[in-house]
Scaffold this active site. Structure first.
Site, PDB file in Angstrom:
ATOM      1  CG  HIS A 111      -9.897  -5.902   0.120  1.00  0.00           C
ATOM      2  ND1 HIS A 111     -10.152  -7.093   0.764  1.00  0.00           N
ATOM      3  CD2 HIS A 111      -8.615  -5.582   0.422  1.00  0.00           C
ATOM      4  CE1 HIS A 111      -9.069  -7.480   1.438  1.00  0.00           C
ATOM      5  NE2 HIS A 111      -8.119  -6.591   1.234  1.00  0.00           N
TER       6      HIS A 111
ATOM      7  CD  GLU B  26      -4.604  -7.956   1.130  1.00  0.00           C
ATOM      8  OE1 GLU B  26      -5.488  -7.304   1.720  1.00  0.00           O
ATOM      9  OE2 GLU B  26      -3.391  -7.646   1.191  1.00  0.00           O
TER      10      GLU B  26
ATOM     11  CD  GLU C 232      -2.890  -1.348   2.259  1.00  0.00           C
ATOM     12  OE1 GLU C 232      -2.876  -0.483   3.162  1.00  0.00           O
ATOM     13  OE2 GLU C 232      -3.650  -2.332   2.276  1.00  0.00           O
TER      14      GLU C 232
ATOM     15  CG  ASP D 154     -12.841  -9.128   0.932  1.00  0.00           C
ATOM     16  OD1 ASP D 154     -12.846  -8.115   0.193  1.00  0.00           O
ATOM     17  OD2 ASP D 154     -12.347  -9.106   2.069  1.00  0.00           O
TER      18      ASP D 154
END
Length: 355
Positions: free
Chosen positions: A246, A274, A169, A276
């Site tokens: 995400h 990651e 990030e 979802d």
């Protein structure tokens, strides 16, 4: 740049299914028969392996002794990522004092179940101990602190961790570099320095940069593209780009696959790290079906890009998801429900891999 090749080890891990092999006690082994997905004739792990890719999940360290939870992790996934126990505030809470117990548990679990370990994360602005974020170091001192942390952690797991999120990030959503303590104190060169330190500590691990909201072609992903292109031009040992993914229901970028492809065309691996897909509460059956279709689209996009090495979902069960605590009013983001029963999303992932 020397190649960081672990494909043979990854393929071997993905190809071997040890059904019912779980961590811990005999009671945990008895519980595997209750895990719904263990009964499946084909698992996510089988389907991903057949496509030449891995499928992973983030593991909650506190659940490894839950037989139902650990049996799903063991049987369904060929890759495991530590949700929290390899982050800086856990691993080095005070300067020079390292705690590898949680990470070691995950590595032991993975080795018992023929899985690869995906290390997360070495340099990140969040979950930093105050001695780093507020330490008052000058550039030279903080760079030494950062490189020492990387060296100690990566050396400890050398030969046991296949991939590392080296820098996590680094960007703001507008494509500017995030003003973390590393960026403010050291400058942009902290990124290249971090990769070089990780490479020196384990030349065989694959080294990744990872971020969120880079899933489509936008200001942030363009900035990431320019950065990794520059790193490659400098000979920095970077192997892969992680796309956290995400996502929000019905907001999957239409150019998702195209975006993965352009990074792959640089000669880098791309990984969905990651995944979802959160749904506004309450989720109904129509929402869950569309969620399944969108999970399938993401996985299919990875399969369609030759350089996409795999897909990791960020957790198994809605009971453990980070989403409700971070995005109030949203939930139901994971492939299993709060009772560890597979949702339509499970079938979407399976189908996406060709199962």
């Amino acid at each position: 740049m020397s190649p960081h090749v672990r494909r043979a080890a990854i393929a071997a891990a993905a190809a071997t299914l040890v059904a019912g092999a779980v961590y811990g006690s005999a009671q945990a082994q008895e519980d595997t028969s209750q895990g719904p997905s263990v009964q499946q004739a084909e698992t996510l792990r089988d389907a991903a392996s057949a496509s030449g890719r891995f499928v992973g999940t983030a593991v909650n360290d506190g659940r490894l002794y839950d037989g139902n939870y650990s049996s799903i992790v063991a049987s369904e996934f060929s890759s495991v990522t530590a949700e929290n126990v390899m982050k800086w505030d856990t691993v080095q809470p005070s300067q020079g004092n390292f705690n590898f117990s949680g990470g070691d548990r995950l590595v032991d679990f993975a080795q018992q179940n023929n899985q690869q370990v995906y290390g997360h994360t070495l340099v990140w602005h969040s979950q930093l101990p105050s001695w780093v974020s507020n330490g008052g170091f000058n550039a030279e001192q903080l760079n030494a602190v950062m490189e020492n942390h990387i060296t100690e952690v990566v050396s400890h797991y050398a030969g046991q961790v296949a991939y590392w999120d080296v820098v996590n990030e680094a960007f703001n959503d507008d494509g500017t570099l995030r003003q973390s303590v590393f960026q403010q104190t050291i400058g942009e060169e902290y990124i290249a320095n971090a990769f070089r330190a990780a490479d020196a500590a384990d030349p065989n691990a694959k080294l990744c940069i990872n971020d969120y909201s880079t899933d489509g072609i936008n200001a942030k992903s363009n900035a990431m593209y320019d950065l990794v292109s520059s790193l490659l031009d400098q000979g920095v040992p970077i192997d892969c780009v992680g796309f956290q993914s995400h996502l929000i229901l019905d907001q999957l970028p239409s150019d998702y696959q195209e975006n993965l492809q352009r990074f792959s065309d640089l000669g880098l691996e791309v990984i969905v790290t990651e995944l979802d897909i959160r749904i506004q509460d309450p989720a109904d059956s129509s929402d869950l079906q569309r969620q399944a279709e969108q999970y399938q689209q993401v996985v299919s996009s990875c399969v369609a890009v030759s350089g996409c090495a795999g897909v990791t979902v960020w957790g198994i069960s809605d009971a453990d998801s980070w989403v409700p605590g971070t995005f109030p009013g949203y939930g139901a983001a994971c492939p299993w429900d709060e009772y560890l029963q597979p949702k339509p999303a499970y079938d979407g992932i399976l189908t996406g891999f060709g199962g």
